[in-house]
Design a protein around this motif. Sequence first.
Motif, PDB file in Angstrom:
ATOM      1  N   ALA A 190       0.840  -1.208   0.000  1.00  0.00           N
ATOM      2  CA  ALA A 190       0.000   0.000   0.000  1.00  0.00           C
ATOM      3  C   ALA A 190       0.867   1.247   0.000  1.00  0.00           C
ATOM      4  CB  ALA A 190      -0.929   0.008   1.214  1.00  0.00           C
ATOM      5  N   MET A 191       0.335   2.293  -0.620  1.00  0.00           N
ATOM      6  CA  MET A 191       0.973   3.613  -0.598  1.00  0.00           C
ATOM      7  C   MET A 191      -0.111   4.662  -0.792  1.00  0.00           C
ATOM      8  SD  MET A 191       2.789   3.726  -4.387  1.00  0.00           S
ATOM      9  CE  MET A 191       3.205   5.476  -4.281  1.00  0.00           C
ATOM     10  N   ALA A 192       0.212   5.902  -0.500  1.00  0.00           N
ATOM     11  CA  ALA A 192      -0.757   6.989  -0.656  1.00  0.00           C
ATOM     12  C   ALA A 192      -1.008   7.264  -2.133  1.00  0.00           C
ATOM     13  CB  ALA A 192      -0.259   8.249   0.042  1.00  0.00           C
ATOM     14  N   HIS A 193      -2.261   7.449  -2.482  1.00  0.00           N
ATOM     15  CA  HIS A 193      -2.634   7.724  -3.877  1.00  0.00           C
ATOM     16  C   HIS A 193      -1.924   8.965  -4.407  1.00  0.00           C
ATOM     17  CE1 HIS A 193      -5.233   9.341  -7.113  1.00  0.00           C
ATOM     18  NE2 HIS A 193      -5.442   8.063  -7.401  1.00  0.00           N
ATOM     19  N   ARG A 194      -1.762   9.977  -3.547  1.00  0.00           N
ATOM     20  CA  ARG A 194      -1.171  11.236  -4.001  1.00  0.00           C
ATOM     21  C   ARG A 194       0.299  11.085  -4.396  1.00  0.00           C
ATOM     22  NH1 ARG A 194      -1.317  14.034   1.979  1.00  0.00           N
ATOM     23  NH2 ARG A 194       0.596  13.117   2.805  1.00  0.00           N
ATOM     24  N   ASN A 195       0.954   9.999  -3.943  1.00  0.00           N
ATOM     25  CA  ASN A 195       2.364   9.791  -4.274  1.00  0.00           C
ATOM     26  C   ASN A 195       2.557   9.026  -5.579  1.00  0.00           C
ATOM     27  OD1 ASN A 195       3.160  11.071  -1.913  1.00  0.00           O
ATOM     28  ND2 ASN A 195       3.240   9.165  -0.732  1.00  0.00           N
ATOM     29  N   TRP A 196       1.475   8.461  -6.107  1.00  0.00           N
ATOM     30  CA  TRP A 196       1.618   7.621  -7.290  1.00  0.00           C
ATOM     31  C   TRP A 196       1.980   8.416  -8.535  1.00  0.00           C
ATOM     32  CZ3 TRP A 196       2.590   2.910  -8.706  1.00  0.00           C
ATOM     33  CH2 TRP A 196       2.338   2.520 -10.020  1.00  0.00           C
ATOM     34  N   ARG A 197       1.464   9.623  -8.650  1.00  0.00           N
ATOM     35  CA  ARG A 197       1.723  10.404  -9.875  1.00  0.00           C
ATOM     36  C   ARG A 197       3.220  10.552 -10.118  1.00  0.00           C
ATOM     37  NH1 ARG A 197      -1.328  16.029 -10.748  1.00  0.00           N
ATOM     38  NH2 ARG A 197      -3.017  14.495 -10.836  1.00  0.00           N
ATOM     39  N   HIS A 198       3.974  10.748  -9.053  1.00  0.00           N
ATOM     40  CA  HIS A 198       5.433  10.891  -9.221  1.00  0.00           C
ATOM     41  C   HIS A 198       6.113   9.522  -9.225  1.00  0.00           C
ATOM     42  CE1 HIS A 198       9.518  12.367  -8.782  1.00  0.00           C
ATOM     43  NE2 HIS A 198       9.668  11.565  -7.730  1.00  0.00           N
TER      44      HIS A 198
END
Length: 297
Positions: free
Chosen positions: A225-233
């Motif tokens: 799992a990871m934060a959605h907001r970090n996926w773009r980068h």
Amino acid sequence: MTALYRPYAISVGGQALCAIEALTPDLPPPGRLLKQLRRLTESLQHEPGDCCLVTQHLDAYSRRRLVELKQPFCLPGQQLYWPALGTVQTRIRELGRPAQPGEHLSPAAQQVLLAILLRRIVLPSAITALAEPLGLSPISASRVAAELINSGLLQVEDEGRHRWLYSDQPLAAIWAQAQPFLRNPIMRLLRVRVTQRPPQARLLAGETALAEQTMLLGPPIPTYAMAHRNWRHAGRDLETIAHDDDGLCRIELWRYPPERLSEGPCVDPLSLVLSLRAQTDERVQQAVSELCGRLPW
């Protein structure tokens, strides 16, 4: 005056004081109200600050003006202003639209509530203290507090210049009451090659995390799992795969950063339960029940 107010002699810490009960909800404007109370106070041979007005309703403007005029007042169960007691304490309901059935908490509010249930934040807690542990701004912390109060999950007490969140219920009861307001933390589920797993996706999640903590047999493809907001980068140059296959891993993109609530290699147990509660696999649900039996209350 006797048709409008009824005085009571009281003693607090050996100090002789007076409570003046308003017999009508229709009180005059603050200026005229103060004159009436002062006349009654003089007739009772008390100092103005020793007599407290007790009423069931007082609008915001009148409350503010009475504070400015140093006139003690009490709204039972809601607010107390009485400097003669050596302190100013208030407990007042947050004025806002109550949460409606079917509405969910915002991701930040859900994150804070779970932190409270996991004892990462201990009640009673100053609202300003919500910000730092979870990386929230002071404004966001205030909004979160308002959500939790308006939903009926927590209560607020004002003491001097500080506002404190608290609850009279045990944590297990708050968790049960919160269920309609909580939602699955997962926004998207992706698959990438294990060798390309982003470093931000370090926490075990889903059935992989459940297997780590119960008797469930782990799945062949690990889940993180990871934060959605970090996926773009983090995922900008990564190829995503449509189906499970050897050499792949699953990445859950969450509404809030999972690492803020985790204390080990797995996502926190409450978020994990929420992410799996729609699962229909009987084995998974049995393992979820096993995990729930070890929740921190």
